[in-house]
Design an enzyme around this catalytic site. Structure first.
Site, short mmCIF file in Angstrom:
data_model
loop_
_atom_site.label_atom_id
_atom_site.label_comp_id
_atom_site.label_asym_id
_atom_site.label_seq_id
_atom_site.Cartn_x
_atom_site.Cartn_y
_atom_site.Cartn_z
N HIS A 278 18.06 18.81 -15.84
CA HIS A 278 19.17 19.24 -14.99
C HIS A 278 19.21 18.40 -13.71
CE1 HIS A 278 21.74 22.13 -12.72
NE2 HIS A 278 20.98 21.74 -11.71
N GLU A 279 18.06 18.25 -13.06
CA GLU A 279 18.01 17.46 -11.83
C GLU A 279 18.36 15.99 -12.09
OE1 GLU A 279 17.76 18.75 -8.94
OE2 GLU A 279 17.41 20.75 -9.74
N HIS A 282 22.05 15.27 -12.06
CA HIS A 282 22.67 14.98 -10.76
C HIS A 282 22.58 13.49 -10.44
CE1 HIS A 282 23.48 19.07 -9.68
NE2 HIS A 282 22.22 19.44 -9.78
N GLU A 358 26.71 21.50 -10.44
CA GLU A 358 25.61 22.20 -11.10
C GLU A 358 25.95 22.52 -12.55
OE1 GLU A 358 22.73 22.50 -9.84
OE2 GLU A 358 23.22 21.86 -7.80
#
Length: 422
Positions: A278-279, A282, A358
């Protein structure tokens, strides 16, 4: 006149507090939609009965405190102005100094100390609240140490920023805001560059990840995402909290992948890898650059707004606010009041952009990992440990949620998994 305005401000704030209390404790409805009851997004399927009660109670208190804290800050700024306290502080900071920065430093110390003392009870209550619900594990001495670090770092930074700001206002009364905005560009990038290696280590101890097998998995995942990184760091957050977190911070050669030790201790490798994916999403989607652009654009609009609003308020209410001209440093509480007001009411826009990012990062993590079970269990664990509110009201979502509510995140992951199966 001073007493009249002061009483009116206090009465308005009091009525607002009462209204917020009744909204959050007696009228708010955050029930799960009937279509999602019994699904993985339903908190009753992964929280105990006690955790459900604690989550509901804590969410109400947190939301209430959030919505009264900023207006309370506005009230303080207003009272400091109309009571002549700001003028008094400037009088105790003689401007005859060869360098204005020393007079500004004295003024800012008095102002910062007063605000710290007046806001301390609310901050302390938040600390006690977090401890009583088992989220914070931080001893009072450690908490006070962090508060002192915050105070002195904010003070040092404000001395530099305020001195430059008021110098610009004096030199260019009409275009100061444009020059000030131009300076925020390199300043913001500089702070982002030094934060991982200078600022963050002041608060916590960072060390290379001890679990080398997990580090290899994370770096392999980073390689799949074309992220140049050779090290993963862990930070000893268990001394302060039971909450879970992981993030990618910094820019350029100072960028770091960081895991809280609470995350390492609580989650499985697959769940940790989903968080890291997930990070990494970004990074891949270049959200940091979008955030910089949005921040700079909103800062430009904000400073331009202050340049219009503040002189108008001084012309109209100067005698009440004890301000004769904007270039006097005792006008700073008015500057801070308007800034805080604009930031608060623009936060729904920032949060909307953040929630979009997100949700996009969640989608990327699903594509990279292909493990919906790990995604769902990760979100459930995050909710369980933090006693988070799964389905907040629209008002709370707009103003407080930079991430999609867990109800949406779990449901979106489940929907995406179903689409891939079909």
């Amino acid at each position: 006149m001073k007493k009249k305005w002061g009483l009116l401000a206090v009465l308005t704030f009091g009525l607002y507090v009462v209204a917020m209390y009744f909204y959050f404790f007696h009228s708010q409805n955050s029930e799960i939609p009937a279509a999602l009851k019994g699904t993985a997004a339903d908190p009753s399927t992964f929280l105990t009965a006690r955790e459900l009660v604690l989550s509901e109670d804590l969410s109400k208190i947190r939301n209430f405190l959030f919505f009264i804290a900023t207006p309370f800050e506005w009230l303080l700024y207003f009272v400091i102005l109309i009571a002549g306290i700001s003028c008094l502080f400037e009088g105790r900071s003689p401007s005859q100094h060869k360098w204005a920065i020393w007079g500004n430093a004295q003024y800012l110390f008095f102002l910062s100390l007063l605000l710290f003392v007046l806001q301390f009870p609310l901050d302390y209550y938040r600390y006690v609240l977090s401890k009583s619900y088992g989220i914070s594990t931080q001893p009072f001495s450690s908490w006070m140490r962090d508060n002192m670090i915050d105070f002195w770092m904010a003070f040092a930074m404000s001395v530099i920023v305020v001195t430059i700001l008021y110098w610009l206002i004096k030199k260019s009364p009409k275009r100061w805001w444009l020059f000030a905005w131009a300076l925020t560009v390199p300043f913001s990038i500089f702070l982002m560059f030094i934060q991982p290696v200078v600022i963050d280590p002041i608060y916590n101890d960072f060390s290379p990840l001890k679990d080398k097998a997990l580090e290899t998995k994370i770096l392999s995942l980073a390689a799949q995402a074309d992220i140049p990184s050779n090290h993963v760091y862990e930070v000893n957050m268990s001394e302060k909290t039971n909450a879970l977190n992981a993030y990618v911070t910094g820019i350029g050669e100072n960028s770091r992948i960081v895991l809280w030790d609470t995350t390492l201790n609580r989650l499985t490798d697959e769940e940790i890898l989903f968080i890291m994916a997930h990070e990494m999403g970004h990074y891949v989607k270049k959200d940091i650059y979008l955030n910089i652009i949005v921040y700079l654009l909103m800062t430009l609009i904000g400073l331009g707004g202050i340049a219009k609003i503040m002189p108008w308020m001084i012309r109209r209410y100067g005698p009440i606010l004890k301000i004769k001209q904007m270039s006097n440093i005792h006008s700073l509480p008015l500057f801070l009041l308007i800034s805080s007001f604009l930031v608060f009411f623009s936060s729904p826009l920032f949060n909307a952009v953040s929630r979009y990012q997100e949700a996009r990062a969640d989608e990327y993590a699903m594509e990279l990992m292909g493990n919906p079970e790990a995604a769902v269990s990760t979100f459930q664990q995050l909710t369980k440990v933090g006693l988070g509110e799964v389905n907040p009201s629209v008002l709370v979502k707009w103003f407080r949620y930079s991430h999609p509510p867990m109800l949406e995140r779990i449901n979106n992951v489940s929907d995406q998994a179903e689409k891939e199966l079909n």
